[in-house]
Motif scaffolding. Structure first.
Motif, PDB file in Angstrom:
ATOM      1  N   SER A   1       0.862  -1.182   0.000  1.00  0.00           N
ATOM      2  CA  SER A   1       0.000   0.000   0.000  1.00  0.00           C
ATOM      3  C   SER A   1       0.901   1.236   0.000  1.00  0.00           C
ATOM      4  O   SER A   1       2.093   1.142   0.322  1.00  0.00           O
TER       5      SER A   1
ATOM      6  N   SER B   1      -5.980  -4.355   6.090  1.00  0.00           N
ATOM      7  CA  SER B   1      -5.248  -4.444   4.831  1.00  0.00           C
ATOM      8  C   SER B   1      -6.139  -5.171   3.832  1.00  0.00           C
ATOM      9  O   SER B   1      -6.787  -6.154   4.176  1.00  0.00           O
ATOM     10  N   TRP B   2      -6.134  -4.696   2.599  1.00  0.00           N
ATOM     11  CA  TRP B   2      -6.952  -5.288   1.541  1.00  0.00           C
ATOM     12  C   TRP B   2      -6.096  -5.671   0.348  1.00  0.00           C
ATOM     13  O   TRP B   2      -5.216  -4.919  -0.048  1.00  0.00           O
TER      14      TRP B   2
ATOM     15  N   GLN C   1      -3.979  -5.285  -6.455  1.00  0.00           N
ATOM     16  CA  GLN C   1      -3.799  -3.978  -5.846  1.00  0.00           C
ATOM     17  C   GLN C   1      -3.920  -4.152  -4.342  1.00  0.00           C
ATOM     18  O   GLN C   1      -4.763  -4.911  -3.856  1.00  0.00           O
TER      19      GLN C   1
ATOM     20  N   CYS D   1      -4.509  -2.183  -0.641  1.00  0.00           N
ATOM     21  CA  CYS D   1      -5.073  -0.952  -0.075  1.00  0.00           C
ATOM     22  C   CYS D   1      -5.184  -1.054   1.441  1.00  0.00           C
ATOM     23  O   CYS D   1      -4.976  -2.128   2.019  1.00  0.00           O
TER      24      CYS D   1
ATOM     25  N   PRO E   1     -12.224  -1.502   1.012  1.00  0.00           N
ATOM     26  CA  PRO E   1     -10.963  -0.760   0.913  1.00  0.00           C
ATOM     27  C   PRO E   1     -11.288   0.729   0.778  1.00  0.00           C
ATOM     28  O   PRO E   1     -12.259   1.100   0.129  1.00  0.00           O
TER      29      PRO E   1
ATOM     30  N   ASN F   1      -8.447   3.656   1.135  1.00  0.00           N
ATOM     31  CA  ASN F   1      -7.417   4.574   0.654  1.00  0.00           C
ATOM     32  C   ASN F   1      -6.042   3.899   0.651  1.00  0.00           C
ATOM     33  O   ASN F   1      -5.910   2.723   0.918  1.00  0.00           O
TER      34      ASN F   1
ATOM     35  N   CYS G   1      -4.093   3.063  -1.698  1.00  0.00           N
ATOM     36  CA  CYS G   1      -3.998   1.941  -2.648  1.00  0.00           C
ATOM     37  C   CYS G   1      -2.756   2.040  -3.526  1.00  0.00           C
ATOM     38  O   CYS G   1      -2.406   3.122  -4.001  1.00  0.00           O
ATOM     39  N   SER G   2      -2.141   0.911  -3.755  1.00  0.00           N
ATOM     40  CA  SER G   2      -1.045   0.825  -4.725  1.00  0.00           C
ATOM     41  C   SER G   2      -1.646   0.936  -6.122  1.00  0.00           C
ATOM     42  O   SER G   2      -2.857   0.860  -6.299  1.00  0.00           O
TER      43      SER G   2
ATOM     44  N   TRP H   1      -2.488  -0.707  -9.774  1.00  0.00           N
ATOM     45  CA  TRP H   1      -2.778  -2.066 -10.201  1.00  0.00           C
ATOM     46  C   TRP H   1      -1.524  -2.662 -10.827  1.00  0.00           C
ATOM     47  O   TRP H   1      -0.869  -2.023 -11.640  1.00  0.00           O
TER      48      TRP H   1
END
Length: 134
Positions: free
Chosen positions: A35, A68-69, A110, A112, A119, A121, A123-124, A126
């Protein structure tokens, strides 16, 4: 001419049937997706077998206050539509996961931060973790 075509078709059929049905699955490793705040990280592998593609791995939650997502997007090999699957970890530490995707043409991931529901914010971008043919 007809005989040559039939011979080529028969040879192709023999080639297809010569592959054993119980061949070992093929595996690719992926990972180190973080993230943007660095508090969530995912890594793992993709296994391709007779029943399709399986994504498995780890989702680490370093901070613990939120969740964590890992979002996994896959493009169906049958209809070309994208599907998104969400996996989350709300406990400090590393959790494992496994998701069956079936036949796909491409898989993206991804990572996040968020709540236990979605999720939110950090976020990496894709990242393509597997694609058909390369």
């Amino acid at each position: 001419m007809k005989r040559r075509i039939l011979t080529a078709v028969a040879a192709a059929a023999l080639t297809l049937t010569a592959t054993p049905a119980h061949a070992a699955p093929t595996t690719w490793k992926w990972g180190g997706i973080h993230s943007t705040d660095g508090w969530a990280t995912a890594w793992g592998k993709i296994t391709v077998g007779q029943s399709g593609h399986h994504v498995s791995g780890n989702l680490d939650d370093s901070h613990g206050r939120t969740c964590s997502w890992l979002l996994i997007r896959s493009m169906s090999a049958t209809n070309g539509k994208w599907r998104t699957h969400g996996i989350y970890n709300c406990v400090t530490g590393t959790g494992t996961f496994r998701k069956n995707l079936g036949g796909v043409l491409q898989i993206r991931a991804q990572v996040c931060r968020g709540t236990a529901k979605k999720p939110v914010n950090k976020c990496s971008k894709w990242k393509t973790i597997w694609t058909q043919g390369g």
